[in-house]
Design an enzyme around this catalytic site. Structure first.
Site, PDB file in Angstrom:
ATOM      1  N   ASP A   1       8.028  -1.946   5.823  1.00 13.73           N
ATOM      2  CA  ASP A   1       7.237  -1.081   6.706  1.00 13.73           C
ATOM      3  C   ASP A   1       5.781  -1.537   6.756  1.00 13.73           C
ATOM      4  OD1 ASP A   1       7.115  -0.393   3.967  1.00 13.73           O
ATOM      5  OD2 ASP A   1       6.155   1.517   4.452  1.00 13.73           O
ATOM      6  N   GLU A   2       5.130  -1.217   7.859  1.00 10.07           N
ATOM      7  CA  GLU A   2       3.667  -1.305   8.003  1.00 10.07           C
ATOM      8  C   GLU A   2       3.108  -2.653   7.547  1.00 10.07           C
ATOM      9  OE1 GLU A   2       2.284   3.263   7.500  1.00 10.07           O
ATOM     10  OE2 GLU A   2       2.981   2.316   5.666  1.00 10.07           O
TER      11      GLU A   2
END
Ligand code: ACM
Length: 490
Positions: A292-293
């Site tokens: 993620d991210e």
């Protein structure tokens, strides 16, 4: 009359017109593990120490779907039959919710219940990286989750703020990158034996541990141990708080600034070492590699990394799980499970990424952030919690969504299950966990377990049933906030 305080609501409940069963005259026989679980719940709730006897019988009897059970309460006896040990354990949890006071007596109303889960994967996640949580806090959270029929504990074991699992192959991770946490809180880590103890405790409550090492982003702590495999922090994504500095522990809460070096062999030697050791320590089928991210990584580099990391895990004989962004990688290992953390009504490319997992032979876990991220503030004035996911998130919002309506083109059989994450930027203790997780964790449990049809699958019924669980939760030591959306039984 109030509905029975059953959460998640069972598949089939038939209330009998007969006098209740009197617990003070009860004795117990049958499966020893289930007997221990029932004695412990009944003692906490009533003070009664159930002796051996014949009135309550607990047995596993093959037949019926996995994790299913029947519970029959008559005036003179109680019988719980599980299709497997997990089903029997869930029947015991249901019985625990039914125990109530009637004048001077403790009783169980006469009822016949036949029950089975909707989804196979019913998870909670605890972030032990932003704040470290000791083994006894984790086991207490396992007890809470298992009582609501969750069967997966996802542990977020690494992030920019710290690496929380000791590894023999890479001891520098905990030697150099575990001592600190958010805002100067003390850090910490699990030894290999601690981790094995958590896995075993979870298994005794029929929960599987899904461990996560988050990468290629969320890796500032990795860089404290192995600077040669990390990029310099991308500081222009930081909008507030301290700027991360290479080589120094990071105690802020910004995201998206760190990345492993994606084209170096040394990076993949690291990935292989940490996941091989994690696989050896983890009996469950899944290893989570985050994804993620990764704002510090270009889309091409991200796709390259995801393909390699997911293949490393698949080659270890485990099923990879990744947050939904990893669905953008064409080379994702077939069968990888995606974890959707977009909104109930999507606002970005998250659905497209989630569908990509199903198109490659995998399935999807739904964790819609604006519904069941348990770290969102429950009310505007709550002292703990965040608000970025359209918070505050009320109990009603946590309850009012249907899994098959979140991602277009993702039918029920492509949904492995539901998971309620608890990120811990603001959460330092078990009391903090209770304050944010409860009562919304009960909403996630019902969405994961209970069929969507049925007269009791309504917000009105749910809030009444949750209110009836207050005395049980109090007796179990759960410091839940008495949110105003619910009328609490005292
Ligand atoms: C996430 O909330 N970054 C998965």
């Amino acid at each position: 009359m109030l509905p029975l305080p059953l959460v998640p609501f069972p598949a089939d409940v038939d209330v009998a017109d007969a006098p209740a069963f009197d617990l003070s005259r009860a004795g117990l026989r049958g499966d020893p593990d289930a007997a221990t679980a029932l004695r412990s719940t009944v003692a906490a709730r009533t003070g009664i120490d159930l002796p051996d006897g014949d009135a309550i019988s607990l047995a596993v009897q093959d037949g019926g779907p996995a994790e299913s059970y029947t519970l029959e309460v008559e005036t003179t006896g109680i019988r719980i039959t599980g299709a497997d040990a997990a089903g029997l354990f869930y029947g015991v949890q249901t019985l625990g919710q039914l125990v109530r006071r009637d004048g001077e007596r403790w009783v169980v109303p006469a009822v016949r219940i036949a029950d089975a889960p909707r989804f196979a994967y019913r998870g909670v996640m605890l972030d032990v990286a932003r704040h470290f949580h000791a083994v006894d806090t984790v086991t207490a959270y396992i007890d809470r989750a298992a009582s609501l029929k969750f069967n997966v504990l996802h542990l977020h074991l690494s992030d920019d703020q710290g690496w929380r699992l000791e590894l023999r192959s890479r001891p520098e991770l905990t030697e150099r990158a575990s001592a600190t946490a958010v805002d100067g809180a003390p850090g910490g880590f699990y030894t290999r034996d601690d981790y094995r103890a958590i896995v075993a405790y979870a298994a005794s409550r029929h929960m599987t541990v899904v461990p996560e090492f988050d990468m290629p982003g969320h890796t500032h702590a990795v860089a404290l141990a192995y600077p040669e495999i990390a990029e310099a922090p991308v500081t222009d994504v930081i909008t507030e708080g301290a700027i991360p500095v290479a080589g120094e522990p990071y105690t802020g809460t910004a995201v998206g600034f760190s990345s492993l070096r994606v084209h170096d062999d040394a990076t993949y030697a690291f990935v292989r070492d940490v996941f091989a050791e994690l696989a050896e320590l983890t009996p469950g089928p899944w290893l989570h590699f985050g994804g993620d991210e990764s704002h510090g990584t270009t889309p091409e580099d991200f796709a390259h990394f995801v393909a390699r990391a997911s293949t490393v895990i698949a080659d270890l004989g485990k099923t990879p799980i990744a947050w939904h962004e990893a669905g953008a990688a064409a080379g994702l290992a077939p069968g990888t499970i995606g974890q959707y953390w977009g909104f109930v009504t999507p606002t970005d490319a998250a659905p497209e990424h989630a569908r990509a997992f199903a198109q490659r032979g995998g399935r999807v876990i739904l964790s819609p952030a604006d519904a069941i991220y348990l770290d969102m503030k429950p009310t505007d004035d709550a002292p703990l919690g965040l608000t970025w996911a359209n918070g505050p998130t009320s109990l009603e919002r946590a309850y009012s969504w249907e899994p098959t309506e979140v991602v277009d083109g993702l039918p029920e059989d492509a949904i492995l299950g539901i998971e309620a994450p608890l990120w811990t930027e603001t959460v330092a203790s078990l009391a903090d966990i209770d304050a944010l997780a409860f009562p919304r964790i009960a909403a996630a449990a019902e969405i994961a377990w209970s069929a969507p049809a049925g007269s009791e699958r309504t917000w009105g019924s749910f809030r009444a049933r949750v209110g009836g669980l207050g005395p049980l939760w109090t007796s179990l030591g759960i410091r839940f906030p008495a949110v105003a959306e619910v009328t609490w039984t005292t």
